[in-house]
Structures are given as structure tokens and as C-alpha cells.
Design an enzyme around this catalytic site. Sequence first.
Site, PDB file in Angstrom:
ATOM      1  N   ARG A  49       0.805  -1.225   0.000  1.00 56.32           N
ATOM      2  CA  ARG A  49       0.000   0.000   0.000  1.00 56.32           C
ATOM      3  C   ARG A  49       0.842   1.282   0.000  1.00 56.32           C
ATOM      4  O   ARG A  49       0.384   2.324  -0.421  1.00 56.32           O
ATOM      5  CB  ARG A  49      -0.952  -0.009   1.189  1.00 56.32           C
ATOM      6  CG  ARG A  49      -2.275  -0.688   0.786  1.00 56.32           C
ATOM      7  CD  ARG A  49      -3.294  -0.518   1.831  1.00 56.32           C
ATOM      8  NE  ARG A  49      -2.727  -0.940   3.124  1.00 56.32           N
ATOM      9  CZ  ARG A  49      -3.406  -0.979   4.247  1.00 56.32           C
ATOM     10  NH1 ARG A  49      -4.651  -0.618   4.265  1.00 56.32           N
ATOM     11  NH2 ARG A  49      -2.859  -1.372   5.365  1.00 56.32           N
ATOM     12  N   LYS A  96       1.661 -19.812   6.000  1.00 52.28           N
ATOM     13  CA  LYS A  96       0.951 -20.101   7.235  1.00 52.28           C
ATOM     14  C   LYS A  96       0.847 -18.826   8.066  1.00 52.28           C
ATOM     15  O   LYS A  96       1.665 -17.940   7.859  1.00 52.28           O
ATOM     16  CB  LYS A  96       1.633 -21.230   8.002  1.00 52.28           C
ATOM     17  CG  LYS A  96       2.959 -20.825   8.671  1.00 52.28           C
ATOM     18  CD  LYS A  96       3.440 -21.904   9.564  1.00 52.28           C
ATOM     19  CE  LYS A  96       2.929 -21.729  10.963  1.00 52.28           C
ATOM     20  NZ  LYS A  96       3.924 -21.149  11.894  1.00 52.28           N
ATOM     21  N   HIS A 126       4.423 -27.775  11.285  1.00 51.04           N
ATOM     22  CA  HIS A 126       5.787 -28.275  11.101  1.00 51.04           C
ATOM     23  C   HIS A 126       5.988 -29.691  11.671  1.00 51.04           C
ATOM     24  O   HIS A 126       6.508 -30.576  10.996  1.00 51.04           O
ATOM     25  CB  HIS A 126       6.803 -27.329  11.752  1.00 51.04           C
ATOM     26  CG  HIS A 126       6.729 -25.909  11.259  1.00 51.04           C
ATOM     27  ND1 HIS A 126       6.407 -25.596   9.960  1.00 51.04           N
ATOM     28  CD2 HIS A 126       6.942 -24.722  11.880  1.00 51.04           C
ATOM     29  CE1 HIS A 126       6.432 -24.275   9.813  1.00 51.04           C
ATOM     30  NE2 HIS A 126       6.743 -23.720  10.967  1.00 51.04           N
ATOM     31  N   ASP A 177       0.900 -22.924  16.206  1.00 51.24           N
ATOM     32  CA  ASP A 177       2.045 -22.314  15.532  1.00 51.24           C
ATOM     33  C   ASP A 177       3.018 -23.364  14.994  1.00 51.24           C
ATOM     34  O   ASP A 177       3.604 -23.169  13.925  1.00 51.24           O
ATOM     35  CB  ASP A 177       2.775 -21.380  16.517  1.00 51.24           C
ATOM     36  CG  ASP A 177       3.929 -20.628  15.869  1.00 51.24           C
ATOM     37  OD1 ASP A 177       3.711 -20.054  14.792  1.00 51.24           O
ATOM     38  OD2 ASP A 177       5.036 -20.618  16.441  1.00 51.24           O
ATOM     39  N   HIS A 228       7.508 -24.021   5.625  1.00 47.81           N
ATOM     40  CA  HIS A 228       8.918 -23.900   5.264  1.00 47.81           C
ATOM     41  C   HIS A 228       9.757 -25.069   5.771  1.00 47.81           C
ATOM     42  O   HIS A 228      10.855 -25.295   5.296  1.00 47.81           O
ATOM     43  CB  HIS A 228       9.491 -22.533   5.700  1.00 47.81           C
ATOM     44  CG  HIS A 228       9.845 -22.429   7.144  1.00 47.81           C
ATOM     45  ND1 HIS A 228       8.913 -22.184   8.123  1.00 47.81           N
ATOM     46  CD2 HIS A 228      11.030 -22.539   7.788  1.00 47.81           C
ATOM     47  CE1 HIS A 228       9.526 -22.146   9.299  1.00 47.81           C
ATOM     48  NE2 HIS A 228      10.808 -22.354   9.130  1.00 47.81           N
TER      49      HIS A 228
HETATM   50  C1  BG6 Z   1       7.522 -20.507  12.253  1.00 49.19           C
HETATM   51  C2  BG6 Z   1       6.873 -20.240  13.577  1.00 49.19           C
HETATM   52  O1  BG6 Z   1       6.623 -21.114  11.373  1.00 49.19           O
HETATM   53  O2  BG6 Z   1       8.636 -21.361  12.445  1.00 49.19           O
HETATM   54  C3  BG6 Z   1       7.859 -19.644  14.554  1.00 49.19           C
HETATM   55  O3  BG6 Z   1       5.783 -19.351  13.391  1.00 49.19           O
HETATM   56  C4  BG6 Z   1       9.098 -20.512  14.666  1.00 49.19           C
HETATM   57  O4  BG6 Z   1       7.270 -19.472  15.830  1.00 49.19           O
HETATM   58  C5  BG6 Z   1       9.651 -20.823  13.282  1.00 49.19           C
HETATM   59  O5  BG6 Z   1      10.055 -19.822  15.437  1.00 49.19           O
HETATM   60  C6  BG6 Z   1      10.773 -21.842  13.382  1.00 49.19           C
HETATM   61  O6  BG6 Z   1      11.405 -21.965  12.140  1.00 49.19           O
HETATM   62  P1  BG6 Z   1      12.931 -22.366  12.047  1.00 49.19           P
HETATM   63  O7  BG6 Z   1      13.176 -22.494  10.575  1.00 49.19           O
HETATM   64  O8  BG6 Z   1      13.726 -21.278  12.697  1.00 49.19           O
HETATM   65  O9  BG6 Z   1      13.070 -23.666  12.780  1.00 49.19           O
END
Ligand code: BG6
Length: 484
Positions: free
Chosen positions: A51, A148, A240, A235, A178
Amino acid sequence: MVSRVIPVDPFDLVIFGGTGDLAQRKIVPALFRRYCAGQWPHNSKIIGAARGELSVEGFRNIVADSLHQHAPMRARDADAMAGFLQRVDYVPLDALSDEGWAQLAGKLSDDRIRAFYFSVGPSLFGPLAEQIRAHDLALPQTRVVVEKPFGHDLASARALNATLAAHFDEGQIYRIDHYLGKETVQNLMAVRFGNMLFEPLWNSQYVDHIQITVAETVGIDGREEYYERAGAMRDMMQNHLMQLLCLIAMEPPAKFDPDAVRDEKLKVIRALDPVEPHHIVRGQFAGEGESRGYREVVGNPRSTTESYVALRTHISNWRWAGTPFYLRTGKHLVARSSVINVMFKDAPHSIFGEEAGRHANVLSIRLQPNEGITLKVTIKEPGQGGMRLVDVPLDMSFAKALGPENQDPPDAYERLVMDVIRGNQTLFMRGDEVEAAWAWTDPIIAGWQARGDVPKPYDTGSTGPGDAELLMKRDGRRWQGINP
Ligand code: BG6
């Protein structure tokens, strides 16, 4: 061993929310690193859209700053920086009005892959999708990428899926988790399905139990509002850890193809048993003085949001009946360590007698840091009279085994963004997978709410609440250490 870089087809990548934190911290640096690696055709470009009334120059300055911060080594290469920035463009645009859309249309080429990255809150997914359609910007080779949190529960995830499905085919939707882009997470599949050694033992007959730990040292600073609504269950666990569980437990797909892999993952999630209340432990980090506890950080003295969760679950299928899976994740723990431990059963009979002790093999798959695999095997303790046994690690650190040029593998976003351009959905979540994961998660959270559950405090820098140890102890087991 030098890894090969296979160039992708020319593309236009539009990042909605282009000035935001995720775009600047993760997406743009990932694109820059791939650019430096020579993976980009020269006629490709990135268009930031947000924006803010910025000039293209103004946006390039923001990008340059964040590259210096998040990709510092490569950002020192002035030629690479200049070349990259030339391919960065900007459009001020509003998802909720027609403003800016014609300008965006003018910057896109019909003969390139076209990807729209929704690096914005889920409430804007619908309006953005509608504008893309209304302005005729969606071509058959168009892809949309969403981040997410994909929903807050099953109902909201369904609504988001329906919104996206109204405008795009499932084959055009890339839902990012990710963790699936992490090198060792993909290695999990390579280890399981590329070797003869492990698969015959990969079942409840030989595996006593499996532990999945994602321990973090970071807290929630700067994300208090989101985290207070989410907690560790939404989260981390719902996405994950669930994805790691799927990859470790799924049946071999017939081929490494997006739907074959995702079909198998979905079967795992659907076969998960509901979690009994006494098989789950919630924790909340406590603190004193300098190290503030969770409640001080979020400014809510009565918060019951968990920053830690440990649970035991089962997969009710032929392969895994009787093998518990223990999962735990938490913030502000003793070390940053993500590891999967496959704990094999003891040998059925010890020929060395009781004094030799009981020994079991452990296969540890370290996702981060120090990616690699260790197999704990039992040998004779050297130099001792009689047969005294000792456990030693067969240790393979990927960086050591594959050579120094592989010390710094592409980060998760590099791999995932390039997969979007390639049109490969294998490492992205399908809509039905996400919904199944929420269907398993929702009753757990509803149970806490119904019982007025309050998380157990744990010390910052510890391994989590004591009750998580009890969860294991009751079953005659214990967690492997959280080692960096
Ligand atoms: C994110 C979460 O998806 O993954 C975070 O929202 C978390 O809370 C993060 O810290 C961890 O990712 P990584 O790659 O650092 O293990």
C-alpha cells in the site's frame, strides 16, 4: 561434490506485502541468493506490491538494506547487487480497491511464468484473488503462494480453501510450510526410500517409539499478538511437527511426485488417534528479572497460551500399531535443536548376559543445526575383560561427508520459491492435508478450553516442564537430550 544449479524458466514474481517483514527477511534474500547462484534467467523480475506510496527507487533501497542485513556475504558483491536490483520493481497497490492494478498489469509479460506471493494476512487472500481475476491477471501458468497460518481451526481453513478454490485450481495453489524446504527434511525421504537398509525395520515390529523434537531458544518477541492467539499447538504442532511426522511415518509413495507424496502424508494424518488429555503436556515459559516470562512478554497476567507442548500419539495402521510417537516443541528452551529419533527395540535376547546391559539402536536425524544422521550402535568396550558393551555413534554430518562447498545448502525459502517457479508442488501442502491436520488439532484445543487447562510453567533455558518427562517416564521411556 559440487551441486548443480538448474536454471528455471523466465518468470514475473509479484510479492503482495512486498515491504513487510517476511518478504524482506526471507523471500527477497532467498531470491537474491538464487540469483547469485545463477538460477534466474535474465529477463525475470520481482515486483513488490504494497500500500505504501513508494517509488521504484525507494523500494530498491529497502531491498538493498535488507539484503545487507539478511544475505550479508553476497550483498558485498556490488555487481550482483546492482544486477539484482535492476530486476526489482514496485507498484503501490491496494487489495481492497482498484488502485494500482492496471499499473501492475502493465508490468507483467504473458510469455513468462507468473507467480503471486501472498505475503499478507489471510484476511486479504480473498480480496487479492478476486482482484487478480477481475483484472484478468491469471493465466494457466499462474501460481499463487500462501503462507501459514493457514487458518486458525478447521472451519477457517475450509473457508480459506474455498476462497482460493473459487479463483484457482488446486494445481496453482502453493501452501508453504517452510519445514518441507529444509534440506534434511527432504533427506528424510532420501534416507528412507533411497536405501535398502532402513525400510525393512521401519515398523512397529522393530521400532519401539519415535521422538520428534523441535526445540527453540527464541521467544515470541515482536509477534505477541499473533502468538497469544495461536500458541505452540497452532504455531508449530499443527504444521511443522505434523509434516515431520508424516514424512517419517508415511508409506513409500509410488514415485516422487506431488500427489503421490501428498496422498501418503494425508493417510498418516487421517490415521492419527485422538490425543488423550493425559497424553499431552502444555507449558509456558516463566522468567525473572531480565528474562521475562511469557505473561510479562504478552502483557497478559492471566494468559493460558502455551509456549510449549509435548504429546504422545499413535497411528492406527498396519505399520505403526503399537508404536507411540512422542512430539514436543517449545520456545526459550535450552538449545536450538530439531531432531527426530527413531528408537529401535532391544535385541530380543542378550547372549552376553545381564551384566552386559540392555542396548538399543537409535537413528537420529538432525534437521538443524549441524544437519546429519547418527546411528547409535553397540560394540564391545575396548580393552575390558569379558564382554562389556558400549554404545558408539556412527556419525554422518552432511557438511563433512559432502565437502565444504555444501556447508551452506540453500535455505528452505530458496528451494521453495524456485519450486514454485518450476511448478513442483511436492513440498507444498495440499488443501485436504491442511484440513485433516486441523481436524486432529481442533479437539485437543477444544478439550483444553472446556477443562480450563492452564499450562505448566517452565524455566527459560530449561528442557521444558517436568510433566513432559513424566509423560515418558510413565511409559518406561525418556526423552533424548536436547543438544545443539
Ligand atoms: C515458524 C513459527 O513457522 O517457524 C515460529 O511461526 C518458529 O514461531 C519458526 O520460530 C521456526 O522456524 P525455524 O526455521 O527457525 O526452525
